[in-house]
Every structure is written in C-alpha cells, then in structure tokens.
Design a protein around this motif. Structure first.
Motif, PDB file in Angstrom:
ATOM      1  N   THR A 146      -3.398   2.668  10.709  1.00 16.45           N
ATOM      2  CA  THR A 146      -2.471   1.683  11.262  1.00 16.45           C
ATOM      3  C   THR A 146      -1.233   1.546  10.388  1.00 16.45           C
ATOM      4  OG1 THR A 146      -4.253   0.435  12.312  1.00 16.45           O
ATOM      5  CG2 THR A 146      -2.203  -0.741  11.904  1.00 16.45           C
ATOM      6  N   VAL A 147      -1.425   1.447   9.079  1.00 17.47           N
ATOM      7  CA  VAL A 147      -0.285   1.316   8.175  1.00 17.47           C
ATOM      8  C   VAL A 147       0.521   2.603   8.141  1.00 17.47           C
ATOM      9  CG1 VAL A 147       0.398   0.846   5.803  1.00 17.47           C
ATOM     10  CG2 VAL A 147      -1.476  -0.423   6.820  1.00 17.47           C
ATOM     11  N   SER A 148      -0.152   3.740   8.203  1.00 18.60           N
ATOM     12  CA  SER A 148       0.559   5.012   8.274  1.00 18.60           C
ATOM     13  C   SER A 148       1.396   5.079   9.544  1.00 18.60           C
ATOM     14  CB  SER A 148      -0.442   6.171   8.239  1.00 18.60           C
ATOM     15  OG  SER A 148       0.210   7.409   8.371  1.00 18.60           O
ATOM     16  N   ARG A 149       0.846   4.566  10.634  1.00 19.03           N
ATOM     17  CA  ARG A 149       1.589   4.544  11.901  1.00 19.03           C
ATOM     18  C   ARG A 149       2.822   3.660  11.771  1.00 19.03           C
ATOM     19  NH1 ARG A 149      -2.266   3.771  14.582  1.00 19.03           N
ATOM     20  NH2 ARG A 149      -2.582   5.826  15.473  1.00 19.03           N
ATOM     21  N   HIS A 150       2.691   2.532  11.029  1.00 17.89           N
ATOM     22  CA  HIS A 150       3.861   1.672  10.786  1.00 17.89           C
ATOM     23  C   HIS A 150       4.943   2.445  10.040  1.00 17.89           C
ATOM     24  CE1 HIS A 150       6.433  -1.357   8.972  1.00 17.89           C
ATOM     25  NE2 HIS A 150       6.098  -0.876   7.793  1.00 17.89           N
ATOM     26  N   ALA A 151       4.551   3.208   9.013  1.00 13.23           N
ATOM     27  CA  ALA A 151       5.532   3.957   8.229  1.00 13.23           C
ATOM     28  C   ALA A 151       6.258   4.970   9.101  1.00 13.23           C
ATOM     29  CB  ALA A 151       4.842   4.651   7.059  1.00 13.23           C
ATOM     30  N   LEU A 152       5.533   5.620  10.008  1.00  9.44           N
ATOM     31  CA  LEU A 152       6.165   6.596  10.889  1.00  9.44           C
ATOM     32  C   LEU A 152       7.006   5.912  11.962  1.00  9.44           C
ATOM     33  CD1 LEU A 152       3.246   9.155  11.390  1.00  9.44           C
ATOM     34  CD2 LEU A 152       5.266   9.400   9.939  1.00  9.44           C
ATOM     35  N   ALA A 153       6.499   4.791  12.505  1.00 13.00           N
ATOM     36  CA  ALA A 153       7.211   4.105  13.584  1.00 13.00           C
ATOM     37  C   ALA A 153       8.540   3.538  13.095  1.00 13.00           C
ATOM     38  CB  ALA A 153       6.354   2.984  14.157  1.00 13.00           C
ATOM     39  N   THR A 154       8.600   3.123  11.829  1.00 20.77           N
ATOM     40  CA  THR A 154       9.830   2.581  11.280  1.00 20.77           C
ATOM     41  C   THR A 154      10.640   3.648  10.556  1.00 20.77           C
ATOM     42  OG1 THR A 154       8.585   1.851   9.337  1.00 20.77           O
ATOM     43  CG2 THR A 154       8.972   0.232  11.068  1.00 20.77           C
ATOM     44  N   ALA A 155      10.240   4.908  10.729  1.00 20.03           N
ATOM     45  CA  ALA A 155      11.014   6.047  10.224  1.00 20.03           C
ATOM     46  C   ALA A 155      11.199   6.022   8.722  1.00 20.03           C
ATOM     47  CB  ALA A 155      12.380   6.111  10.917  1.00 20.03           C
ATOM     48  N   VAL A 156      10.173   5.587   7.978  1.00 21.48           N
ATOM     49  CA  VAL A 156      10.240   5.636   6.527  1.00 21.48           C
ATOM     50  C   VAL A 156      10.003   7.079   6.086  1.00 21.48           C
ATOM     51  CG1 VAL A 156       9.233   4.832   4.361  1.00 21.48           C
ATOM     52  CG2 VAL A 156       9.451   3.269   6.303  1.00 21.48           C
ATOM     53  N   PRO A 157      10.976   7.756   5.562  1.00 20.53           N
ATOM     54  CA  PRO A 157      10.804   9.174   5.225  1.00 20.53           C
ATOM     55  C   PRO A 157      10.046   9.353   3.924  1.00 20.53           C
ATOM     56  CG  PRO A 157      12.996   8.467   4.601  1.00 20.53           C
ATOM     57  CD  PRO A 157      12.321   7.266   5.243  1.00 20.53           C
ATOM     58  N   ALA A 158       9.430  10.498   3.761  1.00 20.37           N
ATOM     59  CA  ALA A 158       8.795  10.901   2.505  1.00 20.37           C
ATOM     60  C   ALA A 158       7.783   9.890   2.003  1.00 20.37           C
ATOM     61  CB  ALA A 158       9.865  11.138   1.431  1.00 20.37           C
ATOM     62  N   SER A 159       7.151   9.162   2.934  1.00 20.63           N
ATOM     63  CA  SER A 159       6.150   8.188   2.505  1.00 20.63           C
ATOM     64  C   SER A 159       4.872   8.902   2.087  1.00 20.63           C
ATOM     65  CB  SER A 159       5.852   7.194   3.634  1.00 20.63           C
ATOM     66  OG  SER A 159       5.386   7.859   4.778  1.00 20.63           O
ATOM     67  N   ARG A 160       4.150   8.298   1.154  1.00 24.77           N
ATOM     68  CA  ARG A 160       2.909   8.862   0.645  1.00 24.77           C
ATOM     69  C   ARG A 160       1.807   7.836   0.767  1.00 24.77           C
ATOM     70  NH1 ARG A 160       3.509  10.018  -5.243  1.00 24.77           N
ATOM     71  NH2 ARG A 160       4.538   7.990  -5.182  1.00 24.77           N
ATOM     72  N   LEU A 161       0.584   8.299   0.969  1.00 23.41           N
ATOM     73  CA  LEU A 161      -0.584   7.427   0.994  1.00 23.41           C
ATOM     74  C   LEU A 161      -1.316   7.584  -0.334  1.00 23.41           C
ATOM     75  CD1 LEU A 161      -1.900   8.137   4.607  1.00 23.41           C
ATOM     76  CD2 LEU A 161      -0.840   6.035   3.797  1.00 23.41           C
ATOM     77  N   LEU A 162      -1.364   6.518  -1.111  1.00 21.33           N
ATOM     78  CA  LEU A 162      -2.013   6.518  -2.419  1.00 21.33           C
ATOM     79  C   LEU A 162      -3.310   5.729  -2.330  1.00 21.33           C
ATOM     80  CD1 LEU A 162       1.108   5.587  -4.588  1.00 21.33           C
ATOM     81  CD2 LEU A 162       0.365   7.854  -3.850  1.00 21.33           C
ATOM     82  N   ILE A 163      -4.346   6.188  -3.012  1.00 24.02           N
ATOM     83  CA  ILE A 163      -5.627   5.501  -2.934  1.00 24.02           C
ATOM     84  C   ILE A 163      -6.343   5.567  -4.283  1.00 24.02           C
ATOM     85  CG2 ILE A 163      -6.936   7.522  -2.145  1.00 24.02           C
ATOM     86  CD1 ILE A 163      -8.476   5.549  -0.278  1.00 24.02           C
ATOM     87  N   ASN A 164      -7.076   4.524  -4.556  1.00 22.34           N
ATOM     88  CA  ASN A 164      -7.873   4.438  -5.761  1.00 22.34           C
ATOM     89  C   ASN A 164      -9.081   3.569  -5.436  1.00 22.34           C
ATOM     90  OD1 ASN A 164      -8.650   4.690  -8.428  1.00 22.34           O
ATOM     91  ND2 ASN A 164      -7.425   2.951  -9.121  1.00 22.34           N
ATOM     92  N   SER A 165     -10.125   3.639  -6.223  1.00 17.33           N
ATOM     93  CA  SER A 165     -11.279   2.746  -6.074  1.00 17.33           C
ATOM     94  C   SER A 165     -11.424   1.919  -7.333  1.00 17.33           C
ATOM     95  CB  SER A 165     -12.560   3.544  -5.838  1.00 17.33           C
ATOM     96  OG  SER A 165     -13.680   2.665  -5.820  1.00 17.33           O
TER      97      SER A 165
END
Length: 426
Positions: A146-165
C-alpha cells in the motif's frame, strides 16, 4: 507592525494549495483501495499521552513538543505525531479488541519545535495507516504494498523500500545487553545526549543524527544476529512477500531505528529517496505505548506514517505529485492455504489498480470468522482463493447480498473488475 508567518511554517498558496488538496485526495484513494478507513483526530491531546507513548527520553518529548496549560490546569500538547492519538481513539472507542481487525488511517497537521531545514518544518502534514489486530506477515506485506503504491501514485522517483527487524520481547533483551556494553566502551566518542540515553534508553542511541556519533553507530552490533526463530521466520516471510512492481526490499540494519516502538516481531520499515527524510513504519503487539494509554490494551498491529508537507515543499519533489480519481468498489479476499497467498497478493494489487477497494483477510484461521469480518467491514463480495483456483488461474466470487457464487478468471484484471461492477442478480 509587519506580521509574517512564524519561523518553521509556510503558507500554502495557489496553485500549491490546489495540488496539495489533490495529494490528500490521493492518500484517501490509495488507503481506501486497501480497505483503510479515515479517522479524524484532535489537534491537541494530554501531554502525558505523548510522553508515555513516544518515550520521555526522546527528542520529541524532551525538546520539540508545543505545550500549554488548559483552563482546568491540565498540561496539553499540540500533537507531534498521529499514532498515539489513533491508538488512544481505538482503545477509547473499543476498536482494538481481541479477534477484531481494523484498518484505519489519518492525515493532518503535526507540530514539532525543531530546527527548520530542508525537508523539515515545525508544522508538517502527516498521513498514517494503522492495521490493528493482526500478527500475520502477509498483512505486513500488504501494508508495504500500500505504501509502495502511494509512492508510485504520487510519482516519487527513485524511492526505495528499507526494512529492518527489531526482534521481540524474547530476543531483544540479549541484544540490549550487548548494545549497552558496546556503547559504554565507546562512551567518550558519543554526544552528551547519547551518553545519557545509554543508561536510560540505549536503543534510542541508534536514532542519533549527530555526525560525530555515526562512526560508532555504524559499527554497533546488529540485532539480526540475535533474532529468535519466531522473529526471524516472521521477518523472512515479509522479505519474501510479493511487492508492487517487483520492487526489492533493502535490508538495512541502520534503517528506521525509532526505538521506543519495539515489540514482538518488531519490523521497522521506510520508503523514501536518498537524501530526503524517510517515513517509518513498525509492527508490534502488547506494545508498550498502548499499555501506557490503557493497562488493558493488548493488541497486535502494524502501521506506517508518511510526512507529506515537508516533501511537498522540497524543491526536488515539487511538481511531481499526480492525481487521478477512480471509482471505488469494496471486495475482500480469503486465501485458503499459504501457497495461494502470493497469488492472492497479485489479485489484490491488480484490482486496486483498477480502482477496486480490495483487502486480503490473512489473519483469520477460520473461514466463518473471515466472512463475518468482511460483512462487518461492508464488503460487497468475498473472493476465495485456494489450490484449485491457483492451478486454474481463477477466483471464486460470492456476492454477499444475494448469495450468488461464480468462478471467474482472475486475469486480465480489467475483466475481473468489470465483473465486480456488473449487476449481480439472485
């Protein structure tokens, strides 16, 4: 006397005001397609709510909150973030109860008295999605989508998904002990604030932004080496989950270490551009700050805040936001078995692109409870996905009002969306 806007705030004038309204509408569309419903929260709350939930040793509570006294003598604060207010509302109105899954989102202005700089204002606009009542990794995967879809829908370029536990209450104490020993050995290289937090809240040291502290923090032990089997399994399942446009998750031990919100299978997530402020997400259960609000608050969940206005005013992002209104339609999917879940994720993503509000019910072990959950959330259809549907490339749809059931091809999604919008007669 010539009046000007206070330092750290900005007026939003046309055409920016019109574009920002469209951005707010896009947030509603993106979260709405994933089944999240909007909650309107008060601008101010009891200051104690934030000091106990965010943590008294955080910069927000120690330095950045706007405080004032009410006429009754109580200390109030302009909200510095939205999660604590939403959790308070969920507990107060009995939305966070065992066996109940709620998808809620909020957006609005937040206030922090911090040093104004590029991409950071004292009044900023934040949106956040909170999924309450589920501990299933596939719900985390769906929230990331969902958040990735927000980044694409608002045309945020070069966005990255970072994750940690950040582990869980079973494995985190051992890591905390090792971390404290390491920080004490390097105490003289840390700033005064980090030296104090080493004793009071050592995990918060990892969030320090002071340049002189970074060499010590970069060499600090990583919690990934201390994860228990349950936390490691949860983390790996999230990392293996399908994502929007096959965008990879970057495992980053230094990413998103906002350490007060740390609970079982504590994922820390972020999406953003290099050089820009990253929003942060997290997962947890029996979470410390909920119990600070109510001793009876015991609920699993995950969430993700997005700072909008700061990014909107950033020159490198300006003019990138796009908006297209779409027609909503409520639909729920129940994957029967774990092997069918990636297939269900593909269907959910494809239908959301078609303007369908589609939600995967992953955390319910019993189909009857999943049906009841879908009906309570106002679904028009239930989609059933199992081994037979996976092999045939189909989905079994049931129209809840009429009871009519059909098996339809899941792809192309345009045809499935048309079938959902078409009249269904008993």
């Amino acid at each position: 006397m010539k009046y000007q806007a206070p330092r750290g705030v900005k007026d939003l004038l046309p055409p920016d005001s019109e574009n920002f309204r469209r951005l707010e509408d896009e947030i509603r569309e993106v979260f709405g397609r994933s089944g999240f419903r909007e909650v309107r929260l008060p601008i101010f709350e009891s200051a104690d709510l934030f000091s106990r939930s965010i943590g008294e040793s955080t910069d927000i509570v120690e330095k950045e909150m706007y405080l004032f006294s009410g006429k009754g003598g109580e200390t109030l604060a302009l909200r510095p973030e939205g999660t604590a207010s939403l959790i308070r509302a969920a507990i107060e109105h009995r939305l966070a109860e065992p066996g109940r899954v709620e998808r809620l989102f909020y957006q609005g202005p937040m206030f922090r008295h911090e040093r104004p700089q590029a991409g950071r204002l004292r009044q900023f606009h934040q949106a956040g999605a909170e999924l309450l009542g589920s501990s299933d990794p596939d719900d985390d995967v769906d929230l990331i989508a969902t958040v990735s879809r927000h980044a694409l829908a608002t045309a945020v370029p070069a966005s990255r998904l970072l994750i940690n536990s950040m582990g869980c209450p079973e494995c985190r104490p051992a890591y905390r002990e090792i971390l404290v020993g390491y920080l004490q050995k390097n105490r003289e290289l840390l700033c005064e604030t980090c030296q104090r937090r080493t004793e009071t809240n050592p995990l918060r040291v990892l969030d320090c932004k002071i340049p002189s502290c970074q060499p010590v923090l970069e060499a600090a032990p990583h919690i990934a080496e201390f994860l228990c089997p349950a936390s490691r399994n949860h983390f790996e399942r999230v990392c293996r989950g399908p994502r929007r446009g096959k965008r990879p998750l970057h495992r980053n031990p230094q990413a998103c270490q906002r350490a007060r919100l740390l609970y079982r299978n504590g994922l820390r997530m972020g999406v953003g551009r290099l050089g820009e402020p990253n929003p942060h997400g997290r997962r947890g259960d029996a979470i410390t700050d909920w119990s600070a609000i109510s001793e009876e608050a015991m609920c699993q969940g995950s969430g993700w805040p997005l700072a909008l206005k700061d990014s909107f005013f950033s020159e490198s992002w300006r003019g990138l936001f796009l908006w297209q209104p779409v027609r909503k339609f409520i639909w729920r999917s129940i994957p029967w078995r774990r092997p069918s879940r990636p297939y269900a994720h593909r269907i959910l993503a494809a239908l959301r692109d078609q303007g369908i509000s589609a939600v995967g019910i992953f955390g319910q072990a019993r189909v009857k409870k999943a049906f009841l959950q879908a009906e309570r959330e106002g679904a028009l259809f239930i989609g059933l996905v199992g081994g037979d549907e996976l092999s045939a490339g189909t989905i079994t749809l049931k129209h809840l009002a009429s009871g009519l059931q059909k098996s339809l091809p899941a792809f192309p999604p345009e045809d499935l969306a048309d079938a959902l919008r078409a009249p269904w007669l008993p």
